[in-house]
Motif scaffolding. Structure first.
Motif, PDB file in Angstrom:
ATOM      1  N   GLN A   1     -58.046  -5.693 -75.421  1.00 14.65           N
ATOM      2  CA  GLN A   1     -59.243  -5.183 -76.083  1.00 14.65           C
ATOM      3  C   GLN A   1     -60.508  -5.802 -75.491  1.00 14.65           C
ATOM      4  N   VAL A   2     -60.496  -7.112 -75.290  1.00 13.20           N
ATOM      5  CA  VAL A   2     -61.665  -7.782 -74.712  1.00 13.20           C
ATOM      6  C   VAL A   2     -61.924  -7.271 -73.302  1.00 13.20           C
ATOM      7  N   GLY A   3     -60.843  -7.112 -72.521  1.00 16.50           N
ATOM      8  CA  GLY A   3     -61.018  -6.584 -71.176  1.00 16.50           C
ATOM      9  C   GLY A   3     -61.589  -5.176 -71.182  1.00 16.50           C
ATOM     10  N   LEU A   4     -61.056  -4.322 -72.055  1.00 15.14           N
ATOM     11  CA  LEU A   4     -61.519  -2.943 -72.136  1.00 15.14           C
ATOM     12  C   LEU A   4     -62.964  -2.865 -72.621  1.00 15.14           C
ATOM     13  N   PHE A   5     -63.282  -3.595 -73.693  1.00 17.72           N
ATOM     14  CA  PHE A   5     -64.635  -3.553 -74.239  1.00 17.72           C
ATOM     15  C   PHE A   5     -65.631  -4.242 -73.322  1.00 17.72           C
ATOM     16  N   GLY A   6     -65.152  -5.260 -72.584  1.00 16.78           N
ATOM     17  CA  GLY A   6     -66.049  -5.906 -71.630  1.00 16.78           C
ATOM     18  C   GLY A   6     -66.497  -4.930 -70.548  1.00 16.78           C
ATOM     19  N   ALA A   7     -65.558  -4.118 -70.053  1.00 13.83           N
ATOM     20  CA  ALA A   7     -65.907  -3.111 -69.044  1.00 13.83           C
ATOM     21  C   ALA A   7     -66.836  -2.057 -69.636  1.00 13.83           C
ATOM     22  N   ILE A   8     -66.546  -1.622 -70.873  1.00 13.65           N
ATOM     23  CA  ILE A   8     -67.373  -0.589 -71.506  1.00 13.65           C
ATOM     24  C   ILE A   8     -68.778  -1.107 -71.801  1.00 13.65           C
TER      25      ILE A   8
ATOM     26  N   TYR B   1     -75.803  -1.278 -69.028  1.00  9.72           N
ATOM     27  CA  TYR B   1     -76.612  -2.076 -68.101  1.00  9.72           C
ATOM     28  C   TYR B   1     -76.561  -1.472 -66.701  1.00  9.72           C
ATOM     29  N   GLN B   2     -75.374  -1.016 -66.285  1.00 10.97           N
ATOM     30  CA  GLN B   2     -75.224  -0.415 -64.975  1.00 10.97           C
ATOM     31  C   GLN B   2     -76.070   0.861 -64.839  1.00 10.97           C
ATOM     32  N   LEU B   3     -76.104   1.645 -65.898  1.00  8.49           N
ATOM     33  CA  LEU B   3     -76.923   2.866 -65.874  1.00  8.49           C
ATOM     34  C   LEU B   3     -78.406   2.531 -65.701  1.00  8.49           C
TER      35      LEU B   3
ATOM     36  N   PHE C   1     -80.535   3.804 -62.344  1.00  6.05           N
ATOM     37  CA  PHE C   1     -81.582   4.818 -62.457  1.00  6.05           C
ATOM     38  C   PHE C   1     -82.996   4.236 -62.438  1.00  6.05           C
ATOM     39  N   TYR C   2     -83.168   2.998 -62.844  1.00  5.84           N
ATOM     40  CA  TYR C   2     -84.516   2.449 -62.893  1.00  5.84           C
ATOM     41  C   TYR C   2     -84.987   2.007 -61.523  1.00  5.84           C
ATOM     42  N   ASP C   3     -84.234   1.180 -60.841  1.00  6.03           N
ATOM     43  CA  ASP C   3     -84.630   0.718 -59.507  1.00  6.03           C
ATOM     44  C   ASP C   3     -83.383   0.142 -58.828  1.00  6.03           C
ATOM     45  N   PHE C   4     -82.617   1.046 -58.211  1.00  9.34           N
ATOM     46  CA  PHE C   4     -81.339   0.616 -57.646  1.00  9.34           C
ATOM     47  C   PHE C   4     -81.534  -0.403 -56.523  1.00  9.34           C
ATOM     48  N   ALA C   5     -82.614  -0.237 -55.727  1.00  6.59           N
ATOM     49  CA  ALA C   5     -82.855  -1.165 -54.616  1.00  6.59           C
ATOM     50  C   ALA C   5     -83.073  -2.584 -55.125  1.00  6.59           C
ATOM     51  N   LEU C   6     -83.794  -2.718 -56.272  1.00  4.92           N
ATOM     52  CA  LEU C   6     -84.077  -4.034 -56.824  1.00  4.92           C
ATOM     53  C   LEU C   6     -82.829  -4.665 -57.442  1.00  4.92           C
ATOM     54  N   TYR C   7     -82.036  -3.818 -58.113  1.00  8.44           N
ATOM     55  CA  TYR C   7     -80.891  -4.336 -58.872  1.00  8.44           C
ATOM     56  C   TYR C   7     -79.557  -4.106 -58.157  1.00  8.44           C
TER      57      TYR C   7
ATOM     58  N   LEU D   1     -73.686  -4.388 -57.943  1.00  3.27           N
ATOM     59  CA  LEU D   1     -72.429  -4.550 -57.214  1.00  3.27           C
ATOM     60  C   LEU D   1     -71.566  -5.652 -57.816  1.00  3.27           C
ATOM     61  N   PHE D   2     -72.199  -6.732 -58.237  1.00  7.88           N
ATOM     62  CA  PHE D   2     -71.444  -7.785 -58.908  1.00  7.88           C
ATOM     63  C   PHE D   2     -70.762  -7.252 -60.174  1.00  7.88           C
ATOM     64  N   ASN D   3     -71.497  -6.447 -60.929  1.00  3.87           N
ATOM     65  CA  ASN D   3     -70.934  -5.893 -62.168  1.00  3.87           C
ATOM     66  C   ASN D   3     -69.745  -4.971 -61.894  1.00  3.87           C
ATOM     67  N   LEU D   4     -69.793  -4.265 -60.750  1.00  4.46           N
ATOM     68  CA  LEU D   4     -68.632  -3.443 -60.399  1.00  4.46           C
ATOM     69  C   LEU D   4     -67.391  -4.316 -60.223  1.00  4.46           C
ATOM     70  N   LEU D   5     -67.578  -5.467 -59.590  1.00  7.10           N
ATOM     71  CA  LEU D   5     -66.457  -6.388 -59.413  1.00  7.10           C
ATOM     72  C   LEU D   5     -65.982  -6.924 -60.766  1.00  7.10           C
ATOM     73  N   PHE D   6     -66.945  -7.261 -61.622  1.00  9.54           N
ATOM     74  CA  PHE D   6     -66.564  -7.784 -62.946  1.00  9.54           C
ATOM     75  C   PHE D   6     -65.840  -6.715 -63.773  1.00  9.54           C
ATOM     76  N   MET D   7     -66.299  -5.465 -63.697  1.00  8.40           N
ATOM     77  CA  MET D   7     -65.639  -4.388 -64.435  1.00  8.40           C
ATOM     78  C   MET D   7     -64.208  -4.185 -63.933  1.00  8.40           C
ATOM     79  N   ALA D   8     -64.048  -4.268 -62.616  1.00  9.58           N
ATOM     80  CA  ALA D   8     -62.698  -4.147 -62.049  1.00  9.58           C
ATOM     81  C   ALA D   8     -61.801  -5.291 -62.536  1.00  9.58           C
ATOM     82  N   ALA D   9     -62.388  -6.504 -62.631  1.00 11.13           N
ATOM     83  CA  ALA D   9     -61.615  -7.648 -63.114  1.00 11.13           C
ATOM     84  C   ALA D   9     -61.223  -7.460 -64.575  1.00 11.13           C
ATOM     85  N   TYR D  10     -62.146  -6.905 -65.381  1.00 12.12           N
ATOM     86  CA  TYR D  10     -61.811  -6.625 -66.783  1.00 12.12           C
ATOM     87  C   TYR D  10     -60.614  -5.666 -66.876  1.00 12.12           C
ATOM     88  N   LEU D  11     -60.652  -4.608 -66.090  1.00 14.53           N
ATOM     89  CA  LEU D  11     -59.566  -3.625 -66.138  1.00 14.53           C
ATOM     90  C   LEU D  11     -58.273  -4.181 -65.556  1.00 14.53           C
ATOM     91  N   SER D  12     -58.394  -5.146 -64.651  1.00 14.89           N
ATOM     92  CA  SER D  12     -57.180  -5.758 -64.086  1.00 14.89           C
ATOM     93  C   SER D  12     -56.415  -6.555 -65.135  1.00 14.89           C
TER      94      SER D  12
END
Length: 387
Positions: free
Chosen positions: A29-36, A41-43, A47-53, A58-69
């Motif tokens: 549950q924590v892993g699933l809700f952590g990814a959700i 924040y990712q959105l 959409f606001y300033d992808f170049a700045l963020y 990209l770090f969050n993509l790795l963290f989301m993958a770790a949550y699902l793992s």
């Protein structure tokens, strides 16, 4: 709906003890809700300033993958690794994300959510290890809060979005806490229901004879004590009947133990067919002996019931070639009863009632079997025994 959602965090749960299943579910549950919880924040970053963020995105993509793992690790049965990955991932994500966008966004507030449930995630967590984890979470929170002010980070969130994100973080912390507490409550309810069912099963098992399904001697003793106490408070009658299958050892020798078991089951059904009142109790006393408790039944009534029991077994016509007194299976019946409570009754106690029924049974067997003998509660002593 909840059952469908529960399937999302079910990987690795099946086939484990109840205590471990609940911890695996919570970990998933924590892993699933952590990814959700990371998705909003990712959105914003995208959409606001992808170049700045870009970095934090990209770090969050790795963290989301770790949550699902975590779900994958639990599915493979690597539960300890799943819990460790979850712990490291939560601590790292909140600290690193705060280092990018600043403490004003409130992302590090999620440390409080994780701190409130971490003890339930780990199995057999020692007090020392738990204290270490809590201190680590506290140090990470304070470090993130004071080190990463909005003006000292590479990708700060501008106003008024910083306030919106902080409000969203607070709402997310409270929402996840609410969800986890609700799920805890559901798990506690399920555990209590399971415990109740188990206790009921064990109580039934301890009070029931497995062959006949009748109550056992333990229930007989408890019932007699209760009825004796009732008799002491309110005048009335109480009778006990003891039944013994005649020449049952010879029957077993001839037809085998399986045949003997079937015989006892048939006798049980016949005896039950005679007793019609809910208060009457039929007990397998032991081996081929049965006992009956008849509350509110006087001598005439107990004699009548005893004869009905004898006739019911005789009508079964179960062949017994080894019997020396009858061609079919029969029972001998001993009956005893008390019609009023007296000082003598108070002195002898309820055990004497059972003893007198046993003495009456001995007389019935000694007199030729397949008959009913009644002995009153108080009277001359008779040597008790079995043939």
């Amino acid at each position: 709906m909840l059952n469908w959602v529960k399937r999302l965090w079910s990987p690795g749960v099946a086939g484990n003890p109840a205590r471990l299943r609940r911890k695996i579910e919570l970990c998933n549950q924590v892993g699933l809700f952590g990814a959700i919880a990371t998705i909003p924040y990712q959105l914003f970053y995208f959409f606001y300033d992808f170049a700045l963020y870009r970095g934090v995105f990209l770090f969050n993509l790795l963290f989301m993958a770790a949550y699902l793992s975590v779900l994958l690790l639990n599915h493979r049965g690597w539960h300890k690794a799943a819990r460790n990955v979850l712990l490291v991932n939560v601590c790292s994500q909140l600290f690193i994300v705060t280092s990018f966008i600043g403490s004003g966004a409130g992302v590090h507030l999620f440390y409080f959510t994780f701190a409130s449930i971490v003890v339930f995630v780990f199995q057999c967590l020692s007090a020392l290890r738990y204290a270490f984890i809590m201190v680590t979470l506290g140090v990470l929170y304070l470090s993130a809060h004071f080190l990463f002010a909005p003006g000292s980070v590479p990708a700060p969130v501008p106003s008024p979005w910083i306030d919106v994100m902080y409000a969203g973080s607070v709402a997310g912390v409270l929402a996840l806490l609410g969800v986890f507490l609700y799920l805890f409550r559901k798990q506690i309810d399920e555990a209590e229901d399971e415990l109740t069912r188990t206790n009921q099963y064990l109580e039934t098992l301890s009070n029931t004879d497995p062959l006949t399904g009748l109550a056992n001697r333990r229930v007989l003793d408890e019932t007699l004590e209760q009825e004796w106490a009732r008799l002491a408070r309110w005048p009335g009658a109480l009778s006990v009947i003891m039944c013994d299958v005649d020449h049952f050892k010879l029957f077993n020798d001839r037809y085998g133990h399986d045949g003997g078991d079937r015989c006892l089951q048939q006798i049980t059904a016949a005896l039950q067919g005679v007793l019609s009142r809910p208060a009457d109790l039929l007990v397998r006393y032991g081996g081929e002996e049965f006992a009956v408790v008849l509350p509110g039944t006087d001598e005439a009534g107990s004699r009548y019931i005893g004869e009905k029991l004898r006739q019911a077994v005789e009508r079964l016509n179960i062949p017994n070639e080894k019997s020396v007194t009858a061609a079919c299976v029969t029972i001998s019946v001993g009956v005893s009863g008390i019609d009023h409570f007296s000082p003598d009754a108070n002195r002898h106690g309820v055990d004497h009632l059972l003893k007198r029924a046993d003495q009456a049974l001995y007389q019935a067997k000694a007199s030729g079997r397949n008959q009913v003998v009644f002995l009153p509660y108080l009277g001359a002593s008779v040597r008790a025994g079995q043939q």
